[in-house]
Enzyme design. Structure first.
Site, PDB file in Angstrom:
ATOM      1  N   ASP A 179      36.930  75.836  27.970  1.00 10.82           N
ATOM      2  CA  ASP A 179      38.708  76.572  26.606  1.00 10.82           C
ATOM      3  C   ASP A 179      37.239  75.769  25.412  1.00 10.82           C
ATOM      4  O   ASP A 179      37.456  74.824  25.130  1.00 10.82           O
ATOM      5  CB  ASP A 179      38.935  75.110  27.505  1.00 10.82           C
ATOM      6  CG  ASP A 179      40.055  76.235  28.480  1.00 10.82           C
ATOM      7  OD1 ASP A 179      40.561  77.392  28.543  1.00 10.82           O
ATOM      8  OD2 ASP A 179      40.120  75.758  29.606  1.00 10.82           O
TER       9      ASP A 179
ATOM     10  N   VAL B  28      33.214  77.442  35.396  1.00 12.70           N
ATOM     11  CA  VAL B  28      32.897  77.359  36.938  1.00 12.70           C
ATOM     12  C   VAL B  28      33.812  78.657  37.260  1.00 12.70           C
ATOM     13  O   VAL B  28      35.061  79.254  36.888  1.00 12.70           O
ATOM     14  CB  VAL B  28      33.810  76.502  37.797  1.00 12.70           C
ATOM     15  CG1 VAL B  28      33.438  76.410  39.662  1.00 12.70           C
ATOM     16  CG2 VAL B  28      32.630  75.096  37.631  1.00 12.70           C
TER      17      VAL B  28
ATOM     18  N   HIS C  75      38.656  72.330  37.889  1.00 13.71           N
ATOM     19  CA  HIS C  75      39.522  71.352  37.439  1.00 13.71           C
ATOM     20  C   HIS C  75      38.259  70.446  39.050  1.00 13.71           C
ATOM     21  O   HIS C  75      37.859  69.022  38.435  1.00 13.71           O
ATOM     22  CB  HIS C  75      40.448  70.569  38.145  1.00 13.71           C
ATOM     23  CG  HIS C  75      41.045  72.008  37.169  1.00 13.71           C
ATOM     24  ND1 HIS C  75      42.413  73.353  37.437  1.00 13.71           N
ATOM     25  CD2 HIS C  75      41.437  71.822  35.590  1.00 13.71           C
ATOM     26  CE1 HIS C  75      42.323  74.028  36.417  1.00 13.71           C
ATOM     27  NE2 HIS C  75      42.705  72.724  36.004  1.00 13.71           N
TER      28      HIS C  75
ATOM     29  N   GLY D  74      46.947  70.958  36.074  1.00 19.58           N
ATOM     30  CA  GLY D  74      47.265  71.056  36.969  1.00 19.58           C
ATOM     31  C   GLY D  74      47.040  72.123  37.623  1.00 19.58           C
ATOM     32  O   GLY D  74      46.611  73.023  37.004  1.00 19.58           O
TER      33      GLY D  74
HETATM   34  P1  AMP Z   1      43.863  73.165  32.359  1.00 20.70           P
HETATM   35  O1  AMP Z   1      44.418  72.490  33.398  1.00 20.70           O
HETATM   36  O2  AMP Z   1      44.294  74.112  32.108  1.00 20.70           O
HETATM   37  O3  AMP Z   1      44.550  72.388  31.029  1.00 20.70           O
HETATM   38  O4  AMP Z   1      42.232  72.360  32.155  1.00 20.70           O
HETATM   39  C1  AMP Z   1      42.150  71.447  32.005  1.00 20.70           C
HETATM   40  C2  AMP Z   1      40.922  71.158  32.272  1.00 20.70           C
HETATM   41  O5  AMP Z   1      39.966  71.954  33.265  1.00 20.70           O
HETATM   42  C3  AMP Z   1      40.006  71.705  30.748  1.00 20.70           C
HETATM   43  O6  AMP Z   1      39.301  71.094  30.131  1.00 20.70           O
HETATM   44  C4  AMP Z   1      39.126  72.983  30.907  1.00 20.70           C
HETATM   45  O7  AMP Z   1      38.296  73.903  30.190  1.00 20.70           O
HETATM   46  C5  AMP Z   1      38.571  72.642  32.210  1.00 20.70           C
HETATM   47  N1  AMP Z   1      38.637  74.077  33.728  1.00 20.70           N
HETATM   48  C6  AMP Z   1      39.732  74.955  33.343  1.00 20.70           C
HETATM   49  N2  AMP Z   1      38.762  75.983  34.068  1.00 20.70           N
HETATM   50  C7  AMP Z   1      37.236  76.123  34.423  1.00 20.70           C
HETATM   51  C8  AMP Z   1      36.709  76.201  34.767  1.00 20.70           C
HETATM   52  N3  AMP Z   1      36.735  77.626  34.876  1.00 20.70           N
HETATM   53  N4  AMP Z   1      35.660  75.678  34.893  1.00 20.70           N
HETATM   54  C9  AMP Z   1      35.209  74.525  34.676  1.00 20.70           C
HETATM   55  N5  AMP Z   1      36.511  73.837  33.285  1.00 20.70           N
HETATM   56  C10 AMP Z   1      37.657  74.485  33.507  1.00 20.70           C
END
Ligand code: AMP
Length: 281
Positions: free
Chosen positions: A147, A173, A34, A28
């Protein structure tokens, strides 16, 4: 757009669908990173489910579980605008209602990079992702290259344990100044926010050095020098490894150059994937 809070609701909703299901698991506090995953799912799949769950089992005792940023209202609005069909928003009690002695061990792929300073983190990630995949039963799942170690571990899990789904890699991104978008960027002070894009610049310069000199040492030394002299952050690690298997090697056809830097309230990570073009005929 449906808001589903129990596993049972998700199962019933899943059964009612026709066509393919794309799934985007998140914690979230959504940002454009995201949003990109969600847009790719909406474009490629007939239905899209977003999950929002700040998973306690992937946080260490001194990490930011309690203060992790949350804004469900705003997340719901963004998801609706993108065309998401449903959000799975469970409580920790709902997710972990059954006790078991069975545990996850991510093995040596988790010994490198973030796994070193976050012991048990990836075991928690693989645990929750396994549960989510079984609850949601998606055809396609979308994860960010931001990640990269998490993505490599999930690809390995899916392949080795025969999950019937396809993992999509989505490019990182970034903000206009190059900083990788992250929910944790809100923890940065104003001056740290100004410095933070230097991590990406340092990685780009180090990549160039590596491609020019073929020397891991020179590339890593350069990135270390830039980050330690031009930011107030403390380097957790800067590594150049093969990708996706994360081994120390001088040269593999695909490498990852990755860094983690502690600022006063945030630990930021970033990486670049380096494709080495073979010069041999
Ligand atoms: P998180 O909410 O941080 O667990 O991220 C959820 C998903 O979004 C994971 O697959 C992350 O790798 C992806 N994500 C987070 N930040 C970015 C970003 N800047 N660019 C692309 N994907 C992202």
């Amino acid at each position: 757009m449906k808001i589903l809070t129990s596993k049972q609701q998700v199962r019933e909703w899943r059964k009612s669908l026709s066509g393919s299901l794309g799934f985007v698991p998140t914690m979230g506090y959504l940002h454009e990173g995201h949003a990109e995953l969600l847009k790719q799912s909406v474009a490629q799949c007939d239905n899209t489910l977003l999950s929002i769950f700040v998973n306690p089992t992937q946080f260490g005792p001194n990490e930011d579980l309690d203060r992790y940023p949350r804004d469900f209202e705003r997340d719901t609005q963004l998801a609706k605008e993108i065309g998401v069909d449903a959000i799975f928003y469970p409580s920790a009690e709902e997710m972990y209602s059954v006790q078991t002695s069975i545990t996850f061990d991510s093995g040596e792929m988790a010994d490198a990079l973030c796994g070193k300073s976050r012991p048990g983190h990836f075991d928690g990630v693989l645990q929750v992702v396994t549960k989510l995949f079984h609850i949601v039963q998606p055809d396609d799942v979308f994860f960010g290259q931001k990640d990269a170690q998490q993505l490599a571990l999930i690809e390995s899990l899916v392949e080795a344990y025969d999950f019937p789904l396809h993992v999509h890699r989505v490019a990182t991104v970034r903000e206009a100044d190059g900083l990788a978008k992250s929910s944790r960027n809100v923890y940065l002070s104003e001056s740290e926010r100004q410095e933070a894009p230097i991590i990406y610049q340092a990685l780009q310069e180090a990549k160039e050095r590596y491609l020019q000199t073929d020397s891991r040492e020179k590339a890593l030394a350069h990135a270390r020098e830039v980050i330690s002299t031009k930011t107030s952050g403390t380097i957790d690690y800067i590594e150049l490894l093969s990708y996706p298997n994360l081994k120390e090697t001088e040269s593999a056809s695909t490498m990852i150059l990755a860094a983690a830097v502690f600022f006063s309230k945030a630990r930021l990570i970033d990486n670049l994937i380096i494709e080495r073009v073979s010069t041999h005929a």
